[in-house]
Design a protein around this motif. Structure first.
Motif, PDB file in Angstrom:
ATOM      1  N   ALA A 146       0.755  -1.221   0.074  1.00  0.00           N
ATOM      2  CA  ALA A 146       0.108   0.142   0.026  1.00  0.00           C
ATOM      3  C   ALA A 146       0.749   1.312  -0.144  1.00  0.00           C
ATOM      4  O   ALA A 146       0.386   2.373  -0.304  1.00  0.00           O
ATOM      5  CB  ALA A 146      -0.898   0.023   1.193  1.00  0.00           C
TER       6      ALA A 146
ATOM      7  N   TYR B 265       1.534   3.378  -5.278  1.00  0.00           N
ATOM      8  CA  TYR B 265       0.460   3.682  -5.946  1.00  0.00           C
ATOM      9  C   TYR B 265       0.724   3.986  -7.451  1.00  0.00           C
ATOM     10  O   TYR B 265       1.765   4.675  -7.799  1.00  0.00           O
ATOM     11  CB  TYR B 265      -0.314   4.778  -5.266  1.00  0.00           C
TER      12      TYR B 265
ATOM     13  N   ARG C 283      -2.338  10.591  -5.123  1.00  0.00           N
ATOM     14  CA  ARG C 283      -2.281   9.690  -3.924  1.00  0.00           C
ATOM     15  C   ARG C 283      -3.693   8.951  -3.649  1.00  0.00           C
ATOM     16  O   ARG C 283      -3.541   7.936  -2.943  1.00  0.00           O
ATOM     17  CB  ARG C 283      -1.988  10.863  -2.877  1.00  0.00           C
TER      18      ARG C 283
ATOM     19  N   GLY D 262      -5.848   8.094  -5.826  1.00  0.00           N
ATOM     20  CA  GLY D 262      -6.562   7.365  -7.080  1.00  0.00           C
ATOM     21  C   GLY D 262      -6.144   8.234  -8.361  1.00  0.00           C
ATOM     22  O   GLY D 262      -5.951   9.414  -8.218  1.00  0.00           O
TER      23      GLY D 262
ATOM     24  N   ARG E 295       4.645   6.358  -1.480  1.00  0.00           N
ATOM     25  CA  ARG E 295       4.070   7.303  -0.585  1.00  0.00           C
ATOM     26  C   ARG E 295       5.068   7.675   0.656  1.00  0.00           C
ATOM     27  O   ARG E 295       5.477   6.793   1.134  1.00  0.00           O
ATOM     28  CB  ARG E 295       2.728   6.862  -0.132  1.00  0.00           C
TER      29      ARG E 295
END
Length: 330
Positions: free
Chosen positions: A95, A98, A127, A129, A142
């Protein structure tokens, strides 16, 4: 020193052109530090950016190292042959990674700021989507949001043309000391030349690229994966890469791999103050005699401020240079 992990250093040039005097300085510094620590010296060809790699340049660099009697340990690693390892590392980040659909113009137009290495700081557009109509161009990692006051430390990076005293007071005190946690974006580490270096990833880097729009894996990920997989304990390289180190330490922490010790040495510049590179017209180191090879080695040693008498041979040069480095920098 007895309690330290055995020293493993490396020289990792990019084959975007022939090896020049600036690259030789970096190679010599890493080689001498490894030999002075009675450690291993690895060579890795960083051809992960296959679009910039010049056919035959990597092989020519290896031939030059042999000519200069800079013998490496183990097999040479080529990044272009390790793509699966980089994919596995990106998958492990989960996660933290992205998809990003922004192009360079869009990032530059955001005017968030400029990173220390001159790149535009990413504003975090994707960030949460991809926007409707956007498709993935790159993968980004991230970084933590900034949650502490901006307590910047003075710029203590190594000067461009002068080698400061790089003595290491003790083995325990000179290991890198990353200080990021889940609550702060601040990365700090101790460089053997520059001392304490600090960078706020959120405001000085932003979420950075792991896989580029052209499909190649980014340098920041590849170098972290390779150093960890090869067991590198000490990185000696040019000071132009010191601003990349906090991002690499952040990835090391996310991947759960050790952080090496760092020593960033001055970069060689031309008469206009530009770092020597193919783009600035750096001439290749291409000796066709032992005398010319000795001249190139002596020039690099002089730049590193090693006090050496004129040697009679290449072997004699290294016999004098290794203890000179140890006396000055260890």
């Amino acid at each position: 020193m007895q309690n330290r992990t055995p020293y493993i250093g490396r020289f990792a040039p990019s084959p975007s052109g022939p090896l020049h005097q600036g690259s030789l300085v970096a190679a010599m510094a890493s080689y001498l530090d490894a030999k002075a620590h009675h450690g291993q010296w690895l060579v890795r060809i960083e051809d992960v950016d296959e679009g910039r790699s010049v056919p035959g340049a990597g092989e020519a660099m290896l031939a030059l190292l042999r000519t200069l009697r800079m013998d490496w340990d183990g097999d040479v690693v080529w990044q272009s042959r390790r793509k699966l390892l980089y994919q596995e590392a990106a998958d492990k980040l989960g996660a933290h990674v992205y998809p990003c659909g922004c192009n360079r113009r869009e990032i530059a137009d955001s005017r968030v700021g400029t990173a220390p290495d001159g790149s535009a700081i990413y504003p975090g557009t994707c960030r949460h989507g991809l926007a409707p109509g956007k498709t993935m161009r790159s993968l980004r990692v991230r970084v933590p949001d900034m949650r502490v006051p901006d307590m910047r430390v003075p710029d203590m990076r190594v000067p461009d043309m002068r080698v400061p005293d790089m003595r290491v007071p003790d083995a325990a005190g000179c290991t890198a000391s990353p200080a990021t946690t889940a609550n702060t974006d601040l990365i700090t580490f101790t460089d053997r030349a520059a001392g304490r270096v600090a960078q706020h990833l959120a405001t000085e880097s932003g979420d950075f690229v792991l896989k580029r729009a052209d499909g190649f894996w980014a340098y920041q990920l590849a170098v972290v994966v390779d150093d960890a997989q090869q067991g590198v304990t000490d990185i000696v390289r040019g000071a132009d890469l010191i601003d990349s180190t906090p991002r690499q330490i952040y990835l090391q922490q996310l991947l759960g791999v050790p952080t090496p010790r760092y020593l960033h040495v001055p970069v060689v510049r031309n008469a206009d103050g530009e770092k020597l590179s193919k783009q600035t017209g750096a001439l290749a180191v291409a000796p066709d005699s032992e005398a010319q090879a000795l001249g190139a080695l002596q020039a690099a040693a002089a730049f590193l401020q090693l006090p050496l008498a004129p040697p009679a041979s290449i072997s004699a040069f290294w016999q004098a240079a290794i203890p000179a480095w140890a006396k000055r920098f260890i």
